[in-house]
Design a protein around this motif. Structure first.
Motif, short mmCIF file in Angstrom:
data_model
loop_
_atom_site.label_atom_id
_atom_site.label_comp_id
_atom_site.label_asym_id
_atom_site.label_seq_id
_atom_site.Cartn_x
_atom_site.Cartn_y
_atom_site.Cartn_z
N GLU A 84 0.82 -1.21 0.00
CA GLU A 84 0.00 0.00 0.00
C GLU A 84 0.86 1.27 0.00
O GLU A 84 0.34 2.37 0.09
CB GLU A 84 -0.93 0.02 1.22
N ASN A 85 2.19 1.11 -0.03
CA ASN A 85 3.13 2.24 0.03
C ASN A 85 2.91 3.10 1.27
O ASN A 85 2.99 4.32 1.22
CB ASN A 85 3.04 3.10 -1.25
N LYS A 86 2.66 2.43 2.40
CA LYS A 86 2.42 3.14 3.66
C LYS A 86 3.27 2.55 4.78
O LYS A 86 3.68 1.40 4.71
CB LYS A 86 0.94 3.05 4.05
N LEU A 87 3.47 3.37 5.80
CA LEU A 87 4.10 2.90 7.02
C LEU A 87 3.61 3.74 8.17
O LEU A 87 3.06 4.83 7.98
CB LEU A 87 5.62 2.96 6.93
N HIS A 88 3.81 3.22 9.36
CA HIS A 88 3.62 4.00 10.58
C HIS A 88 4.83 3.73 11.45
O HIS A 88 5.25 2.58 11.61
CB HIS A 88 2.35 3.60 11.33
N GLY A 89 5.39 4.79 11.98
CA GLY A 89 6.56 4.65 12.83
C GLY A 89 6.40 5.44 14.11
O GLY A 89 5.69 6.45 14.15
N VAL A 90 7.06 4.95 15.14
CA VAL A 90 7.17 5.70 16.38
C VAL A 90 8.64 5.69 16.75
O VAL A 90 9.26 4.63 16.84
CB VAL A 90 6.33 5.10 17.53
N ILE A 91 9.18 6.89 16.92
CA ILE A 91 10.57 7.05 17.34
C ILE A 91 10.54 7.66 18.74
O ILE A 91 9.87 8.67 18.97
CB ILE A 91 11.36 7.95 16.37
N VAL A 130 7.90 10.68 18.66
CA VAL A 130 7.45 11.11 17.34
C VAL A 130 6.69 9.97 16.67
O VAL A 130 7.30 9.08 16.08
CB VAL A 130 8.66 11.55 16.46
N PRO A 131 5.35 9.97 16.77
CA PRO A 131 4.54 8.99 16.05
C PRO A 131 4.10 9.60 14.73
O PRO A 131 3.55 10.70 14.71
CB PRO A 131 3.34 8.77 16.98
N GLU A 132 4.37 8.92 13.62
CA GLU A 132 4.06 9.48 12.31
C GLU A 132 3.65 8.40 11.33
O GLU A 132 4.25 7.32 11.30
CB GLU A 132 5.27 10.20 11.71
N PHE A 133 2.69 8.72 10.49
CA PHE A 133 2.42 7.93 9.30
C PHE A 133 3.37 8.41 8.22
O PHE A 133 3.92 9.51 8.31
CB PHE A 133 0.97 8.09 8.84
N GLY A 134 3.57 7.59 7.22
CA GLY A 134 4.43 7.99 6.11
C GLY A 134 4.04 7.30 4.82
O GLY A 134 3.26 6.35 4.82
N THR A 135 4.63 7.81 3.74
CA THR A 135 4.38 7.28 2.41
C THR A 135 5.68 6.73 1.84
O THR A 135 6.69 7.45 1.79
CB THR A 135 3.84 8.39 1.48
N ILE A 136 5.65 5.48 1.44
CA ILE A 136 6.80 4.85 0.78
C ILE A 136 6.71 5.21 -0.70
O ILE A 136 5.71 4.94 -1.35
CB ILE A 136 6.75 3.31 0.95
N PHE A 137 7.76 5.85 -1.22
CA PHE A 137 7.72 6.23 -2.63
C PHE A 137 8.77 5.53 -3.48
O PHE A 137 8.85 5.78 -4.69
CB PHE A 137 7.79 7.76 -2.80
N TYR A 138 9.56 4.67 -2.86
CA TYR A 138 10.55 3.89 -3.61
C TYR A 138 10.71 2.55 -2.93
O TYR A 138 10.91 2.49 -1.71
CB TYR A 138 11.89 4.64 -3.63
N THR A 139 10.58 1.49 -3.70
CA THR A 139 10.78 0.13 -3.19
C THR A 139 11.51 -0.67 -4.26
O THR A 139 11.07 -0.71 -5.41
CB THR A 139 9.43 -0.57 -2.91
#
Length: 170
Positions: A84-91, A130-139
């Motif tokens: 889905e070209n998505k991620l969620h991260g928490v740093i 830092v909780p953030e959603f993100g978009t993967i644009f290269y795989t």
């Protein structure tokens, strides 16, 4: 759209993504318990790390979690959904990293003693979360244990060169 379902499909992936806050990151899933990564922008932009030991699991088909603790004391938990070209991260940045990010902006592998010393010298709490959603644009699958993928510091224009194919690691 990709069809990445299992850990075997996820291992070897090289992903570049942008968090919703604008920070650009790059990760290479080197093998079953190791990643390499570069941070291109954001609070610790310019930092890069090789051979970071991690825990990698498949949550469900096409969804993967990578977690680790850095020598800085920073804890990271990332959930990738490459199909889905998505991620969620928490740093979870220690207070000292948030107050002195410049100490970490380097090739970490050559400065482990400095990271450990700073972790002891400065305050850890409260953590800067830092909780953030993100978009993967290269795989791209670069294969397992490819030492060429993350082998130099990030620089201006590097992401564009990778995305265009001008910079290749095959």
């Amino acid at each position: 759209m990709s069809n990445i379902k299992n850990l075997e499909d996820f291992i070897g992936l090289h992903l570049i993504y942008t968090y919703d806050n604008g920070w650009n990151y790059e990760i290479y899933v080197k093998n079953e318990d190791t990643i390499d990564y570069r941070i291109h922008s954001g609070m610790v932009g310019g930092r890069w790390v090789r051979d970071q030991k991690v825990d990698i699991v498949k949550l469900v088909d096409g969804v993967f979690k990578i977690c680790w603790t850095e020598p800085t004391g920073t804890d990271v938990s990332l959930d990738f959904m490459p199909n889905e070209n998505k991620l969620h991260g928490v740093i979870f940045f220690p207070k000292w990293v948030h107050e002195h990010p410049e100490i970490t902006v380097r090739y970490q592998n050559d400065f482990i003693p400095l990271m450990e010393e700073s972790r002891e010298k400065y305050e850890t709490y409260p953590k800067y979360v830092v909780p953030e959603f993100g978009t993967i644009f290269y795989t791209k699958n670069e294969g397992k244990n490819n030492e060429k993928v993350i082998s130099e510091a990030p620089y201006e224009g590097m992401i564009d060169k990778m995305v265009s194919g001008e910079l290749s690691f095959s």
